[in-house]
Structures are given as structure tokens and as C-alpha cells.
Motif scaffolding. Structure first.
Motif, PDB file in Angstrom:
ATOM      1  N   ASP A  18       0.817  -1.219   0.000  1.00 54.57           N
ATOM      2  CA  ASP A  18       0.000   0.000   0.000  1.00 54.57           C
ATOM      3  C   ASP A  18       0.851   1.270   0.000  1.00 54.57           C
ATOM      4  O   ASP A  18       0.481   2.276  -0.598  1.00 54.57           O
ATOM      5  CB  ASP A  18      -0.944  -0.002   1.202  1.00 54.57           C
ATOM      6  N   THR A  19       1.999   1.236   0.685  1.00 54.62           N
ATOM      7  CA  THR A  19       2.841   2.429   0.727  1.00 54.62           C
ATOM      8  C   THR A  19       3.508   2.685  -0.626  1.00 54.62           C
ATOM      9  O   THR A  19       3.609   3.832  -1.067  1.00 54.62           O
ATOM     10  CB  THR A  19       3.920   2.300   1.819  1.00 54.62           C
ATOM     11  N   VAL A  20       3.951   1.618  -1.292  1.00 53.77           N
ATOM     12  CA  VAL A  20       4.563   1.833  -2.606  1.00 53.77           C
ATOM     13  C   VAL A  20       3.498   2.250  -3.621  1.00 53.77           C
ATOM     14  O   VAL A  20       3.772   3.014  -4.558  1.00 53.77           O
ATOM     15  CB  VAL A  20       5.327   0.572  -3.070  1.00 53.77           C
ATOM     16  N   ALA A  21       2.257   1.803  -3.421  1.00 57.88           N
ATOM     17  CA  ALA A  21       1.156   2.262  -4.272  1.00 57.88           C
ATOM     18  C   ALA A  21       0.899   3.754  -4.043  1.00 57.88           C
ATOM     19  O   ALA A  21       0.590   4.502  -4.981  1.00 57.88           O
ATOM     20  CB  ALA A  21      -0.110   1.457  -3.993  1.00 57.88           C
ATOM     21  N   ALA A  22       1.036   4.198  -2.792  1.00 54.62           N
ATOM     22  CA  ALA A  22       0.876   5.625  -2.490  1.00 54.62           C
ATOM     23  C   ALA A  22       1.988   6.439  -3.148  1.00 54.62           C
ATOM     24  O   ALA A  22       1.756   7.562  -3.630  1.00 54.62           O
ATOM     25  CB  ALA A  22       0.873   5.835  -0.977  1.00 54.62           C
ATOM     26  N   MET A  23       3.194   5.890  -3.182  1.00 54.35           N
ATOM     27  CA  MET A  23       4.304   6.568  -3.867  1.00 54.35           C
ATOM     28  C   MET A  23       4.014   6.698  -5.367  1.00 54.35           C
ATOM     29  O   MET A  23       4.245   7.755  -5.976  1.00 54.35           O
ATOM     30  CB  MET A  23       5.609   5.795  -3.653  1.00 54.35           C
ATOM     31  N   LEU A  24       3.508   5.630  -5.958  1.00 55.60           N
ATOM     32  CA  LEU A  24       3.170   5.657  -7.387  1.00 55.60           C
ATOM     33  C   LEU A  24       2.050   6.648  -7.667  1.00 55.60           C
ATOM     34  O   LEU A  24       2.083   7.376  -8.663  1.00 55.60           O
ATOM     35  CB  LEU A  24       2.768   4.256  -7.851  1.00 55.60           C
ATOM     36  N   THR A  25       1.054   6.675  -6.786  1.00 53.09           N
ATOM     37  CA  THR A  25      -0.058   7.615  -6.962  1.00 53.09           C
ATOM     38  C   THR A  25       0.455   9.056  -6.930  1.00 53.09           C
ATOM     39  O   THR A  25       0.044   9.901  -7.738  1.00 53.09           O
ATOM     40  CB  THR A  25      -1.111   7.412  -5.855  1.00 53.09           C
ATOM     41  N   THR A  26       1.367   9.333  -6.007  1.00 55.58           N
ATOM     42  CA  THR A  26       1.957  10.670  -5.925  1.00 55.58           C
ATOM     43  C   THR A  26       2.713  11.008  -7.209  1.00 55.58           C
ATOM     44  O   THR A  26       2.600  12.122  -7.744  1.00 55.58           O
ATOM     45  CB  THR A  26       2.930  10.741  -4.727  1.00 55.58           C
ATOM     46  N   ARG A  27       3.463  10.033  -7.712  1.00 61.82           N
ATOM     47  CA  ARG A  27       4.267  10.253  -8.926  1.00 61.82           C
ATOM     48  C   ARG A  27       3.387  10.586 -10.127  1.00 61.82           C
ATOM     49  O   ARG A  27       3.669  11.537 -10.877  1.00 61.82           O
ATOM     50  CB  ARG A  27       5.094   8.995  -9.225  1.00 61.82           C
ATOM     51  N   PHE A  28       2.316   9.840 -10.311  1.00 64.72           N
ATOM     52  CA  PHE A  28       1.482  10.050 -11.502  1.00 64.72           C
ATOM     53  C   PHE A  28       0.471  11.183 -11.311  1.00 64.72           C
ATOM     54  O   PHE A  28       0.035  11.793 -12.286  1.00 64.72           O
ATOM     55  CB  PHE A  28       0.758   8.754 -11.854  1.00 64.72           C
ATOM     56  N   LEU A  29       0.111  11.467 -10.071  1.00 67.49           N
ATOM     57  CA  LEU A  29      -0.868  12.523  -9.817  1.00 67.49           C
ATOM     58  C   LEU A  29      -0.210  13.906  -9.841  1.00 67.49           C
ATOM     59  O   LEU A  29      -0.752  14.856 -10.403  1.00 67.49           O
ATOM     60  CB  LEU A  29      -1.549  12.292  -8.469  1.00 67.49           C
ATOM     61  N   ARG A  30       0.982  13.999  -9.240  1.00 68.27           N
ATOM     62  CA  ARG A  30       1.660  15.291  -9.140  1.00 68.27           C
ATOM     63  C   ARG A  30       2.700  15.496 -10.234  1.00 68.27           C
ATOM     64  O   ARG A  30       3.260  16.585 -10.341  1.00 68.27           O
ATOM     65  CB  ARG A  30       2.321  15.409  -7.770  1.00 68.27           C
ATOM     66  N   GLY A  31       3.002  14.434 -10.979  1.00 66.86           N
ATOM     67  CA  GLY A  31       3.978  14.569 -12.061  1.00 66.86           C
ATOM     68  C   GLY A  31       5.406  14.653 -11.586  1.00 66.86           C
ATOM     69  O   GLY A  31       6.301  15.056 -12.333  1.00 66.86           O
ATOM     70  N   ARG A  32       5.656  14.285 -10.348  1.00 72.83           N
ATOM     71  CA  ARG A  32       7.011  14.322  -9.812  1.00 72.83           C
ATOM     72  C   ARG A  32       7.153  13.244  -8.739  1.00 72.83           C
ATOM     73  O   ARG A  32       6.159  12.754  -8.192  1.00 72.83           O
ATOM     74  CB  ARG A  32       7.342  15.691  -9.198  1.00 72.83           C
TER      75      ARG A  32
END
Length: 403
Positions: free
Chosen positions: A384-398
Motif C-alpha cells: 500500500d505504501t509503494v502504491a501511495a508513492m506511485l499515486t503521488t508520482r502520476f498525480l503530481r507529475g514528480r
């Protein structure tokens, strides 16, 4: 002592299975006398599954915050959850192809499901039924799940008008969860009796199949835990993402092992996600929902269970339509299991329903599910934490900015 308490139900279940196995080896086919005990336990599970699945799915969807603010986060998160579940399922299928389960024990002849008509007719029968009462059969689990989703969605859309109904769904879900806990108290006796019957009539060679399947699960599961999650962290934040993820993933991993629960790991995951650089508005949505909906460990175990049961009943697990169906079932199982005590057993009933396996398939599915639970919980929770990292990457573009 805390560890023993957490996994006490699993130890009791294993004790019942071991005792049943010994009885089967000693008394042989004479243990058929106690088979009705196992049948009673399985029938209780079958009768509880329909209301349990309805309340669990409907209440989860009915209580989702449908505000526009969350829409984009939920959209990206859902795609990431779906992607990792499908990736883990497909890689598990490849592992099964590489290390095939050479089954010498055939519990019964292959199940044949008569589905005449065009492809469109078969899809219609798979997804829907023509009468409401037909939804109440475990043989129509997939249409019933779709109906439960639609009911939950309608309750969510109803807003204040549906408040009383949403409270009813929540209350019903709590009652049915307790019902399943009560039924599972009989698990050591019921499964022990059924396993005694299987060992007594089939023979000890049955153990080889379980050992082989567990070897595949733990071997591939550890590989996926290390390299799969590292790859996702790399996509989210490059080499620094890998370092940040593993530096902060130790406590969630130990928490998952100690509690045996993805839900209980939420606090540790929320703190770890913040240290990994996940913004609070993203972490507070992805981590709690991930504990319910995002289960890579369950995805891997679902494929292993299907491969074993297919072999036990003399069916091939390599055709294109079977593989596509298996991956679809895996996604549904990962969603249905969330928030239900012993939720893996509900997924196993779904597998039986869709593929048309007889009752004899359930003990095999339950035994494998019980034995893989520790590693499955680690994969479910820490993904779940690595999924949160991926969500941040694709949502914020960074990449997430680790603290």
C-alpha cells in the motif's frame, strides 16, 4: 505471546488438519464415517457467504466519499491497484508454467460446465441472471457481486435519502462478520474431518501437491516482495525511491507479521508513507483503501490455488480463456476479501462458483490459503505504501519528496 495470539486461529486450523491427516493415514477409508462433520462445516460456510458478500461490498461502496476533490486521487489509485494486482497475477502464472504442479492425485473427474450458445450468451449468463432469487445461489456469485456493487453505488448516490439504508448495510456487515467468526470456530474440527476423508481415500501423496504449491508461493512471493516492490519504488522515485521505500518499510513489515492484518498495519503505513514523501491528502486516501482493495499477496495466492485445484480435478490451466478468466477472478477476489475476517475463504468460494468445481475443492483451497497467510499479509499490507508513492508520482507529475 502476542504472535501466538495473532495466529492462534491458524495454528488451531493446522492442528485440526494434522490430526485429520493422521487419522486418515491410520484408519484409511474407514474415516468416511466422519465426513458428514466436514460437510456440515462447509454447508455453514456456503449459506453464510451470500449475505456476507452483499453487506461487505455494498457498505464499502455506499460509504465512499464521492466528492469531486477525491475523484482524481481515486481514479489514479484505482488504476495503480488494478495494475499491480494484474502484474502479480500474470507473473505468478508464468512461475506456475516454469515450475508446473505435477499432480498425481485426481480427486474426481474434470468438472464440465455445459454452456451452449454464442459467446455473447455465455457472457450474459456469467454476469447476470434473469430472476432475483437466482442471485441467492453461490453458483451465481459473479452476478451477485455485480448486484452488490450496484446497490452500494445507488446507496452512495442517494445521499441523505439513503442514510438509513447505509446504516442498515453497515450494521448488517458487522453482524455477518461476527457470524463468519463464529462459523470458523468450527474450522479445526470441520476441516480436520474432511481432510481425514481425503487422505484416507486418496492417500498420503496428497501432501506432495501442497508442499509443491507452497514452495512456489513462498519462492515467488519473496521474489516479488523484494524485486517487484523495488521496481515500483524505482518507477515512483528512481534509485532514491528504492532507498526511501526500503528504509521506511521495515516497521510496516514487522507490524504486518505481528498483527496478521492489513487493517491493523494502517497506522504504521500512514507514518511510513509520510516519511516516503507521500502528501497527507494522498496517503490518507490510498493507504486505508489499499488495506481493503489492494492485495498483491492475495492475487498471487489466488493463482496458486486455482492451479492446484485445476490439477487435482484433471483440468488444464494453460488455455487463453482460462488464464484471462483467472486474472479477472483474481481482481474480484482481491476486492471481495478486504475487510472480511478470513476473507480468503470467500474468494475461494468465488473460484469454485465461477469454474464449477464441486465441494471437494474447498478444503484444498482453504488449506493452501491458511498456510500462505503470513507472507500474503506482508505483501498485502506493505504494497500500500509503494502504491501511495506511485499515486503521488502520476498525480503530481514528480517523485515523492522523502522526509
Amino acid at each position: 505471546m502476542g504472535f501466538l495470539k495473532t495466529y492462534s486461529s491458524m495454528f488451531w486450523l493446522l492442528a485440526g488438519i494434522i490430526a485429520g491427516s493422521i487419522a486418515g493415514l491410520i484408519f484409511g477409508e474407514k474415516v468416511a464415517l466422519i465426513k458428514p462433520i466436514g460437510d456440515i462445516f462447509l454447508n455453514l460456510l456456503f449459506t453464510a457467504v451470500i449475505p456476507l458478500v452483499f453487506f461487505a461490498i455494498a457498505t464499502a461502496i455506499a460509504h465512499i466519499d464521492a466528492s469531486h476533490k477525491l475523484g482524481r486521487i481515486l481514479g489514479i489509485m484505482s488504476l495503480i491497484f488494478l495494475s499491480t494486482i494484474l502484474i502479480s497475477a500474470f507473473l505468478t502464472i508464468v512461475a506456475v508454467w516454469i515450475f508446473p504442479i505435477h499432480q498425481q492425485v485426481i480427486l474426481s473427474e474434470a468438472a464440465h460446465i455445459d454452456k451452449p450458445g454464442s459467446f455473447g450468451d455465455q457472457i450474459t449468463r456469467l454476469l447476470t441472471v434473469s430472476e432475483f432469487y437466482e442471485l441467492l445461489s453461490r453458483k451465481n456469485m459473479l452476478p451477485f457481486i455485480i448486484f452488490s456493487v450496484l446497490t452500494g453505488f445507488a446507496a452512495m448516490r442517494a445521499g441523505e435519502r439513503g442514510a438509513a439504508f447505509r446504516r442498515f448495510l453497515f450494521s448488517g456487515n458487522e453482524v455477518m462478520k461476527d457470524l463468519l467468526i463464529v462459523i470458523m470456530k468450527l474450522g479445526p474440527i470441520g476441516l480436520g474431518a474432511y481432510f481425514a476423508y481425503q487422505v484416507g481415500t486418496v492417500g498420503p501423496q496428497l501432501f506432495g501437491t501442497y508442499a509443491h504449491s507452497l514452495g512456489i508461493y513462498y519462492g515467488f512471493g519473496i521474489f516479488y516482495f523484494i524485486f517487484g516492490f523495488s521496481f515500483y519504488a524505482f518507477v515512483a522515485g528512481g534509485v532514491n525511491g528504492i532507498k526511501t521505500y526500503w528504509k521506511n518499510n521495515i516497521i510496516p513489515t514487522l507490524t504486518a507479521v505481528g498483527t496478521g492484518s492489513s487493517i491493523a498495519t494502517i497506522p504504521a503505513n500512514l507514518e511510513a508513507a509520510q516519511r516516503m514523501g507521500v502528501p497527507q491528502d494522498i496517503g490518507s486516501v490510498v493507504v486505508p483503501l489499499g488495506a481493503t482493495l489492494h492485495k498483491d499477496g492475495s492475487s498471487i495466492s489466488s493463482i496458486i490455488k486455482m492451479a492446484v485445484v485445476f490439477a487435482m480435478f484433471g483440468k488444464g490451466f494453460n488455455s487463453v480463456d482460462t488464464i484471462l478468466m483467472a486474472m479477472g477472478v483474481t481482481v474480484i477476489v482481491s476486492i471481495v476479501e478486504g475487510g472480511i475476517p478470513n476473507g480468503g475463504y470467500i474468494g475461494e468460494l468465488l473460484v469454485m462458483s465461477i469454474y464449477g468445481f464441486p465441494v471437494a475443492a474447498l478444503p484444498a483451497l482453504m488449506i493452501i490459503g491458511t498456510l500462505v497467510d503470513p507472507l500474503a499479509t506482508i505483501l498485502n499490507a506493505t504494497g500500500d505504501t509503494v502504491a501511495a508513492m506511485l499515486t503521488t508520482r502520476f498525480l503530481r507529475g514528480r517523485a515523492p519528496a522523502a522526509s
